[in-house]
Design a protein around this motif. Structure first.
Motif, short mmCIF file in Angstrom:
data_model
loop_
_atom_site.label_atom_id
_atom_site.label_comp_id
_atom_site.label_asym_id
_atom_site.label_seq_id
_atom_site.Cartn_x
_atom_site.Cartn_y
_atom_site.Cartn_z
N ILE A 193 0.87 -1.16 0.00
CA ILE A 193 0.00 0.00 0.00
C ILE A 193 0.91 1.22 0.00
CG2 ILE A 193 -1.82 1.27 1.20
CD1 ILE A 193 -1.25 -2.35 2.06
N ALA A 194 0.78 2.04 -1.04
CA ALA A 194 1.57 3.25 -1.16
C ALA A 194 0.71 4.44 -0.77
CB ALA A 194 2.10 3.41 -2.58
N MET A 195 1.33 5.43 -0.15
CA MET A 195 0.62 6.63 0.27
C MET A 195 1.45 7.85 -0.15
SD MET A 195 -0.73 7.66 4.10
CE MET A 195 0.89 7.76 4.84
N ARG A 196 0.75 8.86 -0.68
CA ARG A 196 1.45 10.07 -1.10
C ARG A 196 0.62 11.31 -0.79
NH1 ARG A 196 0.96 10.07 -7.73
NH2 ARG A 196 -1.27 10.56 -7.83
N ASN A 197 1.27 12.45 -0.85
CA ASN A 197 0.63 13.73 -0.67
C ASN A 197 0.03 14.14 -2.02
OD1 ASN A 197 0.03 16.50 -0.47
ND2 ASN A 197 1.76 16.90 0.88
N ALA A 198 -1.29 14.29 -2.09
CA ALA A 198 -1.96 14.62 -3.34
C ALA A 198 -1.52 15.97 -3.90
CB ALA A 198 -3.47 14.59 -3.15
N ALA A 199 -1.13 16.89 -3.02
CA ALA A 199 -0.69 18.20 -3.47
C ALA A 199 0.68 18.16 -4.13
CB ALA A 199 -0.69 19.18 -2.30
N HIS A 200 1.45 17.11 -3.85
CA HIS A 200 2.81 16.95 -4.40
C HIS A 200 2.99 15.52 -4.90
CE1 HIS A 200 3.81 20.84 -2.70
NE2 HIS A 200 3.28 20.43 -1.57
N PRO A 201 2.27 15.12 -5.94
CA PRO A 201 2.28 13.72 -6.37
C PRO A 201 3.61 13.19 -6.88
CG PRO A 201 1.06 15.07 -7.93
CD PRO A 201 1.39 15.95 -6.76
N VAL A 202 4.54 14.05 -7.27
CA VAL A 202 5.84 13.55 -7.74
C VAL A 202 6.83 13.36 -6.60
CG1 VAL A 202 5.58 14.48 -10.07
CG2 VAL A 202 6.66 15.87 -8.30
N ALA A 203 6.47 13.80 -5.40
CA ALA A 203 7.34 13.60 -4.23
C ALA A 203 7.38 12.12 -3.86
CB ALA A 203 6.84 14.43 -3.06
N THR A 204 8.29 11.76 -3.01
CA THR A 204 8.44 10.37 -2.57
C THR A 204 7.20 9.87 -1.86
OG1 THR A 204 10.80 10.72 -2.32
CG2 THR A 204 9.88 8.82 -1.19
N SER A 205 6.83 8.64 -2.14
CA SER A 205 5.70 7.99 -1.48
C SER A 205 6.18 7.12 -0.33
CB SER A 205 4.95 7.10 -2.48
OG SER A 205 4.45 7.87 -3.54
N VAL A 206 5.33 6.92 0.64
CA VAL A 206 5.62 6.00 1.74
C VAL A 206 4.91 4.69 1.40
CG1 VAL A 206 5.37 5.58 4.21
CG2 VAL A 206 5.76 7.89 3.38
#
Length: 78
Positions: A43-56
């Motif tokens: 399960i990957a999680m990311r910041n929707a405002a910065h979708p190209v940033a690293t995901s957890v």
């Protein structure tokens, strides 16, 4: 190619997880800042405002622990 962070004991498989084709989903009817995707058993999680940033990236057990703690208020900002 978007890739994941290097968290957890799953090691190399998680490090090389390709998130470029992930089907990202927003919670709360799309009004939230967080998106998740289910990719290759993780399960990957990311910041929707910065979708190209690293995901957890979590394995299923880590995700369950994270969700239970979030529901209990463990991450609430006071």
């Amino acid at each position: 190619m978007a890739t994941s962070t290097r968290y957890g004991a799953v090691g190399r498989a998680r490090q090389e997880l390709d998130l470029s084709g992930a089907d990202w989903q927003s919670g709360a009817g799309g009004a939230g800042d967080v998106q998740i995707a289910f990719v290759e058993g993780f399960i990957a999680m990311r910041n929707a405002a910065h979708p190209v940033a690293t995901s957890v990236v979590f394995d299923p057990a880590q995700w369950r622990t994270f969700v239970l703690n979030a529901r209990a208020g463990a991450f609430d900002v006071r």
